[in-house]
Design a protein around this motif. Structure first.
Motif, short mmCIF file in Angstrom:
data_model
loop_
_atom_site.label_atom_id
_atom_site.label_comp_id
_atom_site.label_asym_id
_atom_site.label_seq_id
_atom_site.Cartn_x
_atom_site.Cartn_y
_atom_site.Cartn_z
N UNK A 76 -6.40 14.12 -3.60
CA UNK A 76 -6.30 12.76 -2.79
C UNK A 76 -7.27 12.63 -1.67
N UNK A 77 -7.39 13.69 -1.30
CA UNK A 77 -8.35 13.70 0.14
C UNK A 77 -9.96 13.51 -0.49
N UNK A 78 -10.25 13.94 -1.60
CA UNK A 78 -11.60 13.75 -2.18
C UNK A 78 -11.50 12.26 -2.66
N UNK A 79 -10.64 11.78 -3.21
CA UNK A 79 -10.64 10.41 -3.76
C UNK A 79 -10.61 9.54 -2.47
N UNK A 120 -9.37 9.80 8.12
CA UNK A 120 -9.28 10.19 9.53
C UNK A 120 -8.73 11.93 9.71
N UNK A 121 -7.40 12.08 9.03
CA UNK A 121 -7.21 13.31 9.26
C UNK A 121 -7.90 14.38 8.33
N UNK A 122 -8.65 14.02 7.62
CA UNK A 122 -9.46 15.05 6.86
C UNK A 122 -10.90 15.40 7.70
N UNK A 123 -11.36 14.19 8.27
CA UNK A 123 -12.45 14.54 8.98
C UNK A 123 -12.10 15.32 10.13
N UNK A 124 -11.03 14.96 10.78
CA UNK A 124 -10.80 15.42 12.15
C UNK A 124 -10.13 17.00 11.97
N UNK A 125 -9.61 17.23 10.55
CA UNK A 125 -9.34 18.62 10.48
C UNK A 125 -10.68 19.52 10.09
N UNK A 126 -11.53 18.86 9.72
CA UNK A 126 -12.75 19.82 9.51
C UNK A 126 -13.23 20.15 11.02
N UNK A 127 -13.33 19.10 11.69
CA UNK A 127 -13.62 19.36 13.23
C UNK A 127 -13.03 20.50 13.78
N UNK A 138 0.91 -1.30 0.17
CA UNK A 138 -0.04 0.00 0.02
C UNK A 138 0.81 1.36 -0.09
N UNK A 139 0.53 2.03 -0.95
CA UNK A 139 1.24 3.17 -0.96
C UNK A 139 1.29 4.34 0.11
N UNK A 140 -0.12 4.66 0.43
CA UNK A 140 -0.34 5.58 1.39
C UNK A 140 -1.16 5.06 2.38
N UNK A 141 -1.39 5.47 3.58
CA UNK A 141 -2.15 5.07 4.61
C UNK A 141 -3.59 6.09 4.53
N UNK A 142 -4.47 5.33 3.73
CA UNK A 142 -5.56 5.93 3.39
C UNK A 142 -6.62 6.16 4.21
N UNK A 143 -6.66 5.21 5.24
CA UNK A 143 -7.39 5.17 6.70
C UNK A 143 -7.03 6.49 7.55
N UNK A 144 -5.61 6.84 7.70
CA UNK A 144 -5.10 7.77 8.11
C UNK A 144 -5.51 9.35 7.64
N UNK A 145 -5.40 9.16 6.21
CA UNK A 145 -5.80 10.19 5.43
C UNK A 145 -7.29 10.67 5.59
#
Length: 117
Positions: A62-65, A10-17, A1-8
């Motif tokens: 990336x975050x949209x995907x 969570x980071x996006x949702x947490x960033x909005x919060x 796996x190239x990127x940790x998409x689960x972390x991405x």
């Protein structure tokens, strides 16, 4: 796996919060727009999420995907439907859209599909 998409994800949702703590009006307005756009009307939520996956691949966001692949699965989309939506974006976006489809989107499918089986 190239990127940790689960972390991405969570980071996006947490960033909005986190941003909402200091910029609640702007985040609220953005979320209101999203809420309106994703209300089921002539198109159901699954179709709208598949469109969003295609747009994300086309725009190379990336975050949209990541986010919309998760939401597409949540709305009942299959791996095949998600990939087909991405391939429509390739027809418009060429090589860059293909690159995101065969890397980041593939990672998202592998990570998130099992959450909805």
């Amino acid at each position: 796996m190239g990127k940790n998409v689960r972390e991405m994800l969570n980071s996006f949702v947490g960033g909005l919060e986190n941003l909402a703590q200091t910029n609640g009006d702007m985040v609220g307005a953005f979320m209101g727009l999203l809420g309106s756009a994703y209300e089921p009307n002539a198109l159901d939520i699954k179709t709208k999420e598949l469109i969003s996956v295609g747009i994300g691949c086309y725009n190379r966001c990336e975050y949209c995907i990541v986010y919309h692949t998760y939401k597409a699965f949540e709305a009942g989309a299959t791996k095949e439907e998600i990939l087909e939506a991405a391939m429509v974006s390739v027809a418009f976006g060429g090589g860059p859209s293909m690159a995101y489809s065969v890397t980041l989107l593939k990672d998202c499918i592998e990570e998130f599909e099992k959450d909805f089986q």
